[in-house]
Write a protein that holds these residues in place. Structure first.
Motif, mmCIF file in Angstrom:
data_model
loop_
_atom_site.group_PDB
_atom_site.id
_atom_site.type_symbol
_atom_site.label_atom_id
_atom_site.label_comp_id
_atom_site.label_asym_id
_atom_site.label_seq_id
_atom_site.Cartn_x
_atom_site.Cartn_y
_atom_site.Cartn_z
ATOM 1 N N ASP A 14 9.909 11.230 4.487
ATOM 2 C CA ASP A 14 8.451 11.323 4.454
ATOM 3 C C ASP A 14 8.008 12.498 3.586
ATOM 4 O OD1 ASP A 14 8.187 9.190 6.310
ATOM 5 O OD2 ASP A 14 8.625 10.579 7.944
ATOM 6 N N TYR A 17 8.412 11.567 0.053
ATOM 7 C CA TYR A 17 7.346 10.638 -0.345
ATOM 8 C C TYR A 17 6.091 11.420 -0.748
ATOM 9 C CZ TYR A 17 4.102 6.676 -0.060
ATOM 10 O OH TYR A 17 3.154 5.722 -0.347
ATOM 11 N N ARG A 44 1.220 6.864 13.556
ATOM 12 C CA ARG A 44 0.965 5.428 13.393
ATOM 13 C C ARG A 44 -0.193 5.036 14.300
ATOM 14 N NH1 ARG A 44 6.708 5.473 13.142
ATOM 15 N NH2 ARG A 44 7.522 4.543 11.211
ATOM 16 N N VAL A 65 0.404 6.110 4.052
ATOM 17 C CA VAL A 65 1.680 5.610 3.548
ATOM 18 C C VAL A 65 1.672 4.085 3.508
ATOM 19 C CG1 VAL A 65 4.185 5.536 3.945
ATOM 20 C CG2 VAL A 65 2.892 7.632 4.419
ATOM 21 N N LYS A 66 1.089 3.505 4.540
ATOM 22 C CA LYS A 66 1.007 2.047 4.628
ATOM 23 C C LYS A 66 -0.217 1.685 5.448
ATOM 24 C CE LYS A 66 3.631 -2.026 6.135
ATOM 25 N NZ LYS A 66 4.880 -2.510 6.791
ATOM 26 N N GLY A 67 -0.986 0.678 4.974
ATOM 27 C CA GLY A 67 -2.154 0.247 5.725
ATOM 28 C C GLY A 67 -3.451 0.579 5.021
ATOM 29 N N GLU A 87 -2.988 2.628 0.616
ATOM 30 C CA GLU A 87 -1.784 3.404 0.351
ATOM 31 C C GLU A 87 -1.974 4.447 -0.753
ATOM 32 O OE1 GLU A 87 -0.437 -0.374 2.265
ATOM 33 O OE2 GLU A 87 -1.795 0.092 0.611
ATOM 34 N N ASN A 88 -1.414 5.636 -0.497
ATOM 35 C CA ASN A 88 -1.398 6.772 -1.428
ATOM 36 C C ASN A 88 -2.754 7.454 -1.576
ATOM 37 O OD1 ASN A 88 1.306 6.200 -1.844
ATOM 38 N ND2 ASN A 88 0.943 5.073 -3.739
ATOM 39 N N THR A 113 -1.661 1.069 10.513
ATOM 40 C CA THR A 113 -1.579 2.065 9.450
ATOM 41 C C THR A 113 -0.603 3.176 9.790
ATOM 42 O OG1 THR A 113 -3.877 1.613 8.809
ATOM 43 C CG2 THR A 113 -2.922 3.676 8.036
ATOM 44 N N GLU A 114 0.180 3.575 8.775
ATOM 45 C CA GLU A 114 1.131 4.677 8.910
ATOM 46 C C GLU A 114 0.634 5.846 8.069
ATOM 47 O OE1 GLU A 114 5.652 5.471 7.398
ATOM 48 O OE2 GLU A 114 5.273 3.567 8.435
#
Length: 324
Positions: A14, A17, A44, A65-67, A87-88, A113-114
């Protein structure tokens, strides 16, 4: 009030990332990397969960990160979507950035969502000692405000179609991914209007795809059979060869190739002739007129007129230039 969230210490992948994203803006030194390894958290949340509410202090800055998350506010008891982030994207309270005050908006998950998170206390401390982090966040904020200004401009002056095109261009793929009513709220148009515009553009995309498929089929047929060399070729005869109606073939030629039937056929004939002019052994044994008749032209004048229209010079001039 949002429910209590369980934050976990971020894993090394992480941290990498996050650093990968930050490195796109500015180099992150070893000491700052160590700080993120100590203080970066992971969270999360489920779809429809509220990350933070209006009139609360947002204690963290988040990286998706995701979602997807959306920022909302209420006016006259009506919910207004102010932004949608995926994301991002970094997300926090806009009005209470870095925990400086109460938030005037609330943020809710559009999807499961993460997130990665840094507490504002830690982030403010890092700002004091790490210039590169200040620079990185300045660039991030500049981008955010440019995007926000552009979004505000198009919503104020653009019509519904222009707003749709703006969102489709700046957020490719999101119109299919995100609930239509949320996008409509963000763009300040009725959901029914947005749906109608979306369907019309999908229809155009399907039509272009169909034209492209038929265009490729026509080209393959002409290359394989050299249909252009037939002096008696007509729109109707070519349509029959490729399995289209004359009307449909005319539409493909005009809309996809941007050509009339005769200009489309003549371009093949001229390209065929030009290829042979380049070979000295061919041009020594055949006159230009003989090549023209072999390519499908029915007269010398038709050949010369078509050649000059497409190439910008006569066949003789073209041949002389090649010999030079």
């Amino acid at each position: 009030m949002p429910e209590y969230f369980q934050y976990h210490k971020a894993e090394p992948k992480d941290v990498e990332y996050l650093l990968h994203l930050l490195h796109r803006v500015h180099t992150v030194d070893a000491k700052l990397k160590e700080e993120f390894e100590k203080h970066l958290l992971k969270l999360r949340i489920k779809k429809d969960q509220v990350l933070f509410n209006e009139n609360e202090v947002c204690e963290y800055i988040y990286l998706i990160v995701k979602g997807a998350l959306m920022g909302c506010t209420t006016h006259n008891k009506q919910k207004i979507t102010t932004y949608i982030s995926v994301e991002n994207d970094f997300v926090s309270s806009i009005s209470g950035l870095h925990g400086s005050g109460y938030s005037q908006e609330y943020v809710v998950a559009v999807e499961d969502t993460e997130l990665l998170a840094v507490h504002n206390n830690e982030l403010n401390r890092l700002f004091e000692y790490h210039f590169n982090l200040n620079y990185i966040f300045r660039v991030i904020l500049e981008k955010y405000y440019r995007d926000a200004q552009q979004r505000a401009y198009i919503i104020r002056v653009g019509n519904a179609k222009e707003r749709y095109l703006y969102f489709a261009k700046t957020n490719p793929g999101y119109l299919d991914r995100l609930p239509l009513n949320l996008v409509a709220s963000l763009l300040n148009v009725k959901a029914s209007t947005l749906l109608s515009i979306k369907k019309s553009f999908l229809g155009l995309a399907d039509r272009h795809k169909e034209l492209e498929e038929w265009g490729k089929k026509i080209e393959i047929h002409i290359h394989k059979n050299q249909s252009f060399r037939h002096k008696d070729i007509r729109l109707q005869s070519l349509a029959k060869e490729v399995g289209l109606s004359s009307h449909k073939l005319s539409i493909v030629l005009n809309s996809y190739f941007n050509n009339s039937f005769i200009d489309y056929i003549n371009q093949y004939r001229i390209n065929w002739i030009k290829e042979r002019i380049r070979h000295p052994d061919i041009i020594q044994n055949f006159t230009l007129e003989a090549l023209a008749y072999s390519a499908g032209f029915s007269s010398r004048s038709a050949f010369y007129n078509a050649f000059k229209k497409r190439v910008g010079m006569s066949p003789i001039e073209y041949s002389k230039n090649l010999n030079k």
